[in-house]
Scaffold this motif. Structure first.
Motif, PDB file in Angstrom:
ATOM      1  N   GLU A 140       0.832  -1.205   0.000  1.00  0.00           N
ATOM      2  CA  GLU A 140       0.000   0.000   0.000  1.00  0.00           C
ATOM      3  C   GLU A 140       0.867   1.256   0.000  1.00  0.00           C
ATOM      4  N   SER A 143       2.187   1.635  -3.393  1.00  0.00           N
ATOM      5  CA  SER A 143       1.123   2.131  -4.273  1.00  0.00           C
ATOM      6  C   SER A 143       0.900   3.623  -4.060  1.00  0.00           C
ATOM      7  N   ARG A 144       0.896   4.030  -2.769  1.00  0.00           N
ATOM      8  CA  ARG A 144       0.734   5.466  -2.495  1.00  0.00           C
ATOM      9  C   ARG A 144       1.902   6.271  -3.047  1.00  0.00           C
ATOM     10  N   GLU A 145       3.131   5.690  -2.947  1.00  0.00           N
ATOM     11  CA  GLU A 145       4.308   6.370  -3.465  1.00  0.00           C
ATOM     12  C   GLU A 145       4.225   6.507  -4.980  1.00  0.00           C
ATOM     13  N   ILE A 147       1.465   6.586  -6.727  1.00  0.00           N
ATOM     14  CA  ILE A 147       0.445   7.604  -7.007  1.00  0.00           C
ATOM     15  C   ILE A 147       1.020   9.001  -6.787  1.00  0.00           C
ATOM     16  N   ARG A 148       1.813   9.141  -5.675  1.00  0.00           N
ATOM     17  CA  ARG A 148       2.403  10.450  -5.384  1.00  0.00           C
ATOM     18  C   ARG A 148       3.375  10.864  -6.484  1.00  0.00           C
TER      19      ARG A 148
END
Length: 307
Positions: A140, A143-145, A147-148
């Motif tokens: 997760e 995934s957030r990285e 997206i960032r």
């Protein structure tokens, strides 16, 4: 053994205080089930409010045929016995077996070695769950990285595009400014050239006028010089308003009226005679004077102007 007090209390309540061994068995059989409602019944225990039998039904504690309660769960695919639903679910997830049924077979208590092995299995299961949770959190986070980074890249691209558009606008504005400056310089240069040509033309015109004046003055001087001589004839050039000039030789003693009579042969209507330089228009009162008296000897150029 590392179990939380709430879990221990749940185990004692579920086994009705039957002792350490039943509580230990329950704890091992329920490794991560903290959501199970408190006050749950023990394995094989009938629901509260229902009697297992009565005096009218036979001897106390007697179980009739068909009244047996489940003591364990059996996997119909491999015939293995399990203490509870959680253990059966773990077996199903590992083996892929799906067919289970209730069994009246009681599972014997665990030995110390089995308890230790079971505890290790529980610890391993909890560690695997923790590792899976950490792995999931890591995924997760990745995934957030992503997206960032994607959002940052999109923002950077949008900023670069905006800067490129602003740069293009600035370049177009500079180009237009240079073009306007070039046009203005060309206009100024053309005006300077026009002024220069005009000054040159004026100087040339002034030169021509000076030359003409010099020639006329020279001609006048020659006329004046020759007038002192005793000429008997004079040659006059009479310039008409249109057409070639008239040239004729007159006697120095001829009057201006003789010249008028000669011109009337070619010009109809009233007219006047005048000298070119200096300009002098002859009046009617001067027609009785001789050409010598009027300084028109030995030659002169007269203009014929119609009225």
């Amino acid at each position: 053994m590392g179990f939380p007090p709430e879990k221990v209390a749940r185990a004692l309540q579920a086994t009705k205080g039957a002792g350490l061994q039943p509580a230990m068995d329950w704890l091992i059989a329920h490794p991560g089930d903290l959501d199970e409602p408190a006050g749950g019944q023990a394995l094989g225990e009938q629901p509260s409010g229902e009697a297992s039998g009565s005096a009218n039904d036979g001897d106390e504690g007697e179980i009739r045929d068909g009244e047996q309660t489940a003591q364990s769960l059996q996997c119909d695919d491999c015939k293995k016995l399990f203490r509870d639903v959680n253990a059966a679910e773990r077996h199903a997830s590992k083996s892929g077996h799906e067919n289970f049924s209730e069994s009246t077979t009681a599972i014997k208590p665990l030995t110390e070695e089995e308890k230790k092995a079971k505890l290790e299995e529980v610890k391993k299961f909890l560690a695997e769950k923790k590792e899976m949770r950490l792995l999931q959190e890591k995924e997760e986070a990745l995934s957030r990285e992503k997206i960032r980074r994607k959002s940052g890249k999109e923002l950077t691209d949008a900023k670069e595009k905006l800067e490129q558009r602003e740069m293009q606008k600035l370049m177009l504005a500079k180009k237009k400014e240079k073009e306007d400056e070039r046009i203005a310089k060309a206009k100024i240069k053309a005006q300077i050239e026009a002024d220069k040509r005009e000054r040159i033309e004026k100087r040339e015109a002034a030169k021509q006028a000076a030359l003409i004046q010099q020639k006329e003055e020279a001609a006048a001087s020659a006329t004046a010089a020759s007038a002192s001589k005793d000429y008997t004839e004079t040659r006059l050039q009479l310039r008409r308003p249109s057409g070639p000039p008239l040239t004729h030789t007159f006697q120095a003693t001829d009057t201006l009226e003789v010249v008028y009579e000669f011109v009337r042969q070619y010009i109809t209507g009233p007219f006047k005679l005048s000298t070119t330089f200096p300009r002098k228009v002859f009046e009617d009162t001067e027609q009785g004077k001789t050409l010598k008296e009027l300084n028109l000897v030995p030659s002169a150029a007269l203009l014929i102007s119609t009225e």
